[in-house]
Design an enzyme around this catalytic site. Structure first.
Site, mmCIF file in Angstrom:
data_model
loop_
_atom_site.group_PDB
_atom_site.id
_atom_site.type_symbol
_atom_site.label_atom_id
_atom_site.label_comp_id
_atom_site.label_asym_id
_atom_site.label_seq_id
_atom_site.Cartn_x
_atom_site.Cartn_y
_atom_site.Cartn_z
ATOM 1 N N HIS B 161 0.843 -1.204 0.000
ATOM 2 C CA HIS B 161 0.000 0.000 0.000
ATOM 3 C C HIS B 161 0.878 1.254 0.000
ATOM 4 O O HIS B 161 0.647 2.190 -0.774
ATOM 5 C CB HIS B 161 -0.920 -0.031 1.226
ATOM 6 N N GLU B 162 1.890 1.262 0.829
ATOM 7 C CA GLU B 162 2.774 2.433 0.904
ATOM 8 C C GLU B 162 3.588 2.595 -0.379
ATOM 9 O O GLU B 162 3.812 3.709 -0.854
ATOM 10 C CB GLU B 162 3.712 2.328 2.112
ATOM 11 N N HIS B 165 1.648 4.392 -2.986
ATOM 12 C CA HIS B 165 1.690 5.849 -2.851
ATOM 13 C C HIS B 165 2.966 6.404 -3.474
ATOM 14 O O HIS B 165 2.954 7.458 -4.095
ATOM 15 C CB HIS B 165 1.654 6.244 -1.376
ATOM 16 N N GLU B 249 -6.528 6.847 -1.051
ATOM 17 C CA GLU B 249 -6.413 5.621 -0.262
ATOM 18 C C GLU B 249 -7.015 4.420 -0.999
ATOM 19 O O GLU B 249 -6.427 3.351 -1.035
ATOM 20 C CB GLU B 249 -7.065 5.797 1.102
#
Lengths: 195, 341
Positions: B161-162, B165, B249
């Site tokens: 997930h990070e 980003h 998100e």
């Protein structure tokens, strides 16, 4: 009238250049993704002697299993050295599947030695091995995605005219032949409980 | 997500980063030149011998200050964020947990096809993780609590997930926001305090009724506008930061599922993070939008509705988990990962 003709010609030329460059760039990306698999496979090959050394002392009588792992590793190194996106991917996939099977047999054996599992060294080794298996799998996934993109692009209509000029040919995908290989091998040499 | 979508997202992020910088500089100019204007109108009728404010010193000073802050945020923003969380860098892993974190980051770097970011550890027992970075200098930080409660697959999903980003170029915009929004709050706070103090101690200052009749009404209007903008600036900038981060998100969750091909691991990680109700104290309010889950805890992300929609940095956790589970179900049934659910 002349101007319109020239403008259309210029537009066409610009499109040709960008489309050609796009194809060449995709080809480079595929090569690059393949290199990444190479790097990760090499890491796996380097790790195996360490693993074998770590468990060798404790399981002298399981020589056969250890030798099978070493053999599969050496076989895989040979096959892999000769392969690239243009050919030999299937052979590497097969050799790697064999190595994976040998490794998982070793894991089953190691499971039978509680003393061996208790040493900290093996716990570290387990994490390294899991990570290595994952890295190979993700490098493979990235390669397949990139190669699929590339293959689709060079078959699509306007680009297909340029494919010959850019020297492109379909990249071979890393397909998993064995049904069992589809699952990520669970490597568990330690006593840590999984949630 | 295909590459066309990715480029689109990166382009949007780049445009928004530039817009953010321009708006910030304009605001600095307004703070400075607005004060100059009010001061000028106030002193323009003063007789000879009295001070007249003709050269816009405030405006020049604030513009220089603003430019310096942008440059500083660009250069040191990521490190400022990490320093504010008291993070320490993992140069070589010491514990098995750290080793696992480093390994999962390496794995996700391979899956996403981007260089490995620098890895940091935040000494906090609440599970959370954040990514920051500007132009190729990316950083990924996890709390000690995260390593303690997540299994390997779940940790991998959070790292994915990070990394999404970072790959989508979200981190640059969000880091700039963290850096500039923090400054804005500080400047506003500081200006307000000076004005309040001067109002309290100086009888001849602004707003004394005895002088109101010979006051320039335009000056008063400018002054009111100026004061209002200074007071509401931090609120507006916070809302901006929140709005920008929330929509990202869902996309980062979807991209993470793309990297790991395992949406259920992220769903279960989010469930675990959500059930840890204590706030992440190490993460300051200004960096909240950089985290995987709102550091404030359950208070806002647990609810839906207008208030939560406006002030939460993250979409409701329940929705995120539901989407991931739907992806997982589809993946299991059809063997295909569909991320736009």
């Amino acid at each position: 009238m002349m101007w319109i003709f020239l403008a259309v010609l210029a537009g066409l030329a610009i499109w040709l250049i960008t489309a050609y460059n796009g194809l060449v760039e995709l080809k480079g990306q595929v090569q690059n993704a393949w290199k990444q698999i190479d790097v990760q496979l090499k890491r796996r090959y380097d790790l195996i002697p360490n693993l074998v050394n770590a468990v060798k002392g404790a399981m002298n009588f399981e020589r056969e299993t250890l030798e099978a792992v070493i053999r599969a590793r050496n076989q895989a190194i040979q096959v892999q050295a000769a392969a690239g996106p243009e050919g030999g991917v299937q052979a590497v996939a097969a050799a790697e599947a064999q190595l994976g099977a040998a490794l998982s047999r070793l894991n089953v054996v190691v499971e039978q030695y509680p003393d061996l599992k208790a040493t900290g060294n093996i716990g570290q080794m387990q994490e390294e091995l899991t990570s290595t298996e994952n890295r190979v799998a993700f490098a493979r996934q990235f390669y397949n995605d990139t190669a699929t993109n590339y293959n689709i692009r060079q078959r699509q209509f306007p680009w297909s005219l340029l494919a010959g000029m850019a020297g492109t040919s379909p990249a071979e995908l890393w397909e998993i032949s064995d049904e069992r290989e589809r699952e990520v091998p669970v490597v568990d040499l330690s006593m840590t409980t999984h949630p | 997500m295909n590459s066309a979508n990715l480029f689109e997202q990166q382009k949007v992020n780049r445009r928004r980063s530039i817009a953010l910088i321009v708006i910030f500089l304009l605001f600095c100019a307004w703070i400075g030149f607005g004060a100059d204007l009010a001061f000028y109108l106030e002193t323009s009728r003063a007789g000879t011998g009295h001070y007249r404010h003709t050269i816009p010193w405030f405006g020049i000073a604030f513009l220089i200050l603003g430019t310096w802050l942008v440059l500083e945020g660009w250069r040191n923003g990521p490190l400022q964020v990490l320093r504010s969380c008291a993070a320490r860098e993992i140069l070589s892993a010491q514990t098995p947990g750290e080793q696992m974190l480093v390994n999962t980051v390496e794995e996700m770097a391979i899956a996403s096809g981007i260089p490995r970011p620098r890895i940091w550890m935040i000494p906090d027992s609440d599970p959370n993780a954040l990514a920051t970075g500007i132009d190729g200098r990316a950083h990924l930080a996890a709390t000690e609590g995260l390593l303690a409660i997540l299994g390997r697959d779940e940790l991998q999903a959070v790292v994915a997930h990070e990394m999404s980003h970072i790959r989508n170029c979200d981190v640059r915009l969000m880091t700039l926001l963290a850096s500039l929004v923090g400054v804005l709050a500080l400047v506003s706070d500081w200006t307000r305090r000076i004005l309040l103090d001067s109002g309290r101690y100086r009888t001849g200052g602004f707003g004394t009724p005895s002088r109101d009749r010979d006051r320039n009404p335009v000056a008063l209007l400018v002054l009111i506008l100026w004061l209002a903008s200074v007071v509401i600036a931090p609120v507006v900038s916070r809302l901006l930061a929140l709005g920008v981060s929330r929509s990202r998100e869902f996309l980062a969750d979807a991209t993470a599922a793309q990297f790991t091909r395992n949406p259920l691991a992220l769903a279960s990680a989010l469930e675990k993070i959500e059930s840890a109700v204590t706030p992440t104290r190490s993460v300051t309010r200004g960096s909240a939008h950089l985290c995987i889950a709102d550091p404030q805890g359950l208070k806002l992300t647990g609810s839906e509705g207008i208030f939560a929609d406006l002030f939460a940095t993250h979409p409701p956790m329940r929705l995120r988990i539901a989407r991931l589970k739907a992806m997982g179900y589809r993946l299991e049934k059809t063997g295909k990962l569909v991320t736009d659910i």
